[in-house]
Design an enzyme around this catalytic site. Sequence first.
Site, PDB file in Angstrom:
ATOM      1  N   THR A 158       5.953   7.552   6.138  1.00 46.65           N
ATOM      2  CA  THR A 158       6.258   8.954   5.849  1.00 46.65           C
ATOM      3  C   THR A 158       5.179   9.590   4.973  1.00 46.65           C
ATOM      4  O   THR A 158       5.049  10.813   4.967  1.00 46.65           O
ATOM      5  CB  THR A 158       7.608   9.084   5.117  1.00 46.65           C
ATOM      6  OG1 THR A 158       7.632   8.113   4.070  1.00 46.65           O
ATOM      7  CG2 THR A 158       8.774   8.836   6.056  1.00 46.65           C
ATOM      8  N   GLY A 200       0.285  -6.996   2.350  1.00 44.32           N
ATOM      9  CA  GLY A 200       0.965  -5.706   2.405  1.00 44.32           C
ATOM     10  C   GLY A 200       1.595  -5.329   1.076  1.00 44.32           C
ATOM     11  O   GLY A 200       2.519  -4.522   1.028  1.00 44.32           O
ATOM     12  N   LEU A 201       1.105  -5.904  -0.019  1.00 42.39           N
ATOM     13  CA  LEU A 201       1.646  -5.576  -1.345  1.00 42.39           C
ATOM     14  C   LEU A 201       0.632  -4.768  -2.163  1.00 42.39           C
ATOM     15  O   LEU A 201       0.744  -4.661  -3.377  1.00 42.39           O
ATOM     16  CB  LEU A 201       2.074  -6.854  -2.082  1.00 42.39           C
ATOM     17  CG  LEU A 201       3.171  -7.648  -1.353  1.00 42.39           C
ATOM     18  CD1 LEU A 201       3.477  -8.954  -2.089  1.00 42.39           C
ATOM     19  CD2 LEU A 201       4.449  -6.826  -1.192  1.00 42.39           C
ATOM     20  N   ASP A 221       0.527   3.970  -2.000  1.00 40.26           N
ATOM     21  CA  ASP A 221       0.199   2.744  -2.733  1.00 40.26           C
ATOM     22  C   ASP A 221      -0.475   3.061  -4.069  1.00 40.26           C
ATOM     23  O   ASP A 221      -0.165   2.471  -5.103  1.00 40.26           O
ATOM     24  CB  ASP A 221      -0.719   1.845  -1.887  1.00 40.26           C
ATOM     25  CG  ASP A 221      -0.171   1.621  -0.492  1.00 40.26           C
ATOM     26  OD1 ASP A 221       1.033   1.837  -0.273  1.00 40.26           O
ATOM     27  OD2 ASP A 221      -0.963   1.251   0.398  1.00 40.26           O
TER      28      ASP A 221
HETATM   29  C1  GLA Z   1       0.221   1.317   4.224  1.00 45.71           C
HETATM   30  C2  GLA Z   1      -0.522   2.544   3.713  1.00 45.71           C
HETATM   31  C3  GLA Z   1       0.422   3.515   3.034  1.00 45.71           C
HETATM   32  C4  GLA Z   1       1.626   3.823   3.919  1.00 45.71           C
HETATM   33  C5  GLA Z   1       2.258   2.537   4.468  1.00 45.71           C
HETATM   34  C6  GLA Z   1       3.360   2.798   5.457  1.00 45.71           C
HETATM   35  O1  GLA Z   1       0.726   0.597   3.133  1.00 45.71           O
HETATM   36  O2  GLA Z   1      -1.519   2.150   2.798  1.00 45.71           O
HETATM   37  O3  GLA Z   1      -0.259   4.694   2.692  1.00 45.71           O
HETATM   38  O4  GLA Z   1       1.279   4.685   4.962  1.00 45.71           O
HETATM   39  O5  GLA Z   1       1.287   1.711   5.079  1.00 45.71           O
HETATM   40  O6  GLA Z   1       4.445   3.425   4.844  1.00 45.71           O
END
Ligand code: GLA
Length: 381
Positions: A36, A123-124, A171
């Site tokens: 989003t 993914g963190l 993030d």
């Molecule tokens: C990655 C991107 C974020 C976001 C997510 C999905 O983590 O870095 O900006 O778009 O994917 O919500």
Amino acid sequence: MSVEQQVVDAFRARYGSAPAVVVRAPGRVNLIGEHTDYNDGFVMPLAIDRATWIALRPRDDRRVMLKFLDFEAQAAFDLDDFQREGKQPVEYIKGMAWAMQQAGHTLTGWEGVIAGDVPIGAGLSSSAALEMAAGRAFAAVSGIAWDAPQMARWGQRTENDWLGLNTGIMDQMISAAGQAGHALLIDCRSLDFEALPLPPETAVVILDTSTRRGLVDSAYNERRQQCETAARFFAVAALRDVSVAAFEAQADQLDELTRRRARHVIYENDRTQRARIAMLASDAETLGQLMNASHRSLRDDFDVSSDALNTIVECALDHDACYGARMTGAGFGGCAVALVERARAADFAEHIHAAYAQASSLTPAVYICEAAAGAEVVAGG
Ligand code: GLA
């Protein structure tokens, strides 16, 4: 030994004195509001108790000299003359320096030691942690006031314009602005944010599938384009501007693929705002159900889940201490997040180890995490 102690000890060993400044910036996990952020929508991440740390001191000249303990690597560059060279960790530091200088700041050089315990590639947001730690370091030695949304924008510029990765702002925002014990509801258009306490007696548990997928960047860019196509159809700046009612009124005029992509984003924004109400009401049950609905939507409509993520989410839901679970972050591999009864979190973690190993033949990593503060100067500065 803590990471803080590691960087401080390594600094002493290298420079023969204590660091003048120590900074840290955390990784993150997103509770709800996925894919989003680049639709100008709402996200609800929390900063986790894993971070990048830098022990440093200013220099009299304009050089930046770094030692990365985790990669046994050194790097140096001159603030008056540096280029992009590959994708080494130093590029995240250079990118921040570039973005801050582009914004008109005069930066002071520094030297220091960097280490972290945010798992890389899971993914963190280890990269956002590195960017925000570098931002803290540059701000501290250069006398620049900390402005979390501004710093997050420079972090996003580092990703988008220095490294060529088309990510959103979530993030960096949560790494810059996180609050201990809280998730943040972030409006990714205005960058306004609201701290929301986690429901009492719950724990946020990160479930790492131990799978990593290539081609995430191209799939991510493709999703962004599909969202832009949908926004054009609705004649709005971003899908954030389309209500559920407006979507339902016109959805049948969209082609099937665009309809599914838009449906995810529009309902996810709605779920994220409903999650805020659940948080304010200390309603873990409702929050968990919204997380479950988010996962189904990411799996079926947005097509960014994977077999491993679906399996680990199912394992989580099989345990009756679990209120809800979903994939988190960009998807295709990496981690899921679960909301569980705090008193039974350790039992839940054991269950995941056994059940996921049996279902997938893979070994998961499970982190029972605390919501941590955002980037900060821990000593000196
Ligand atoms: C990655 C991107 C974020 C976001 C997510 C999905 O983590 O870095 O900006 O778009 O994917 O919500």
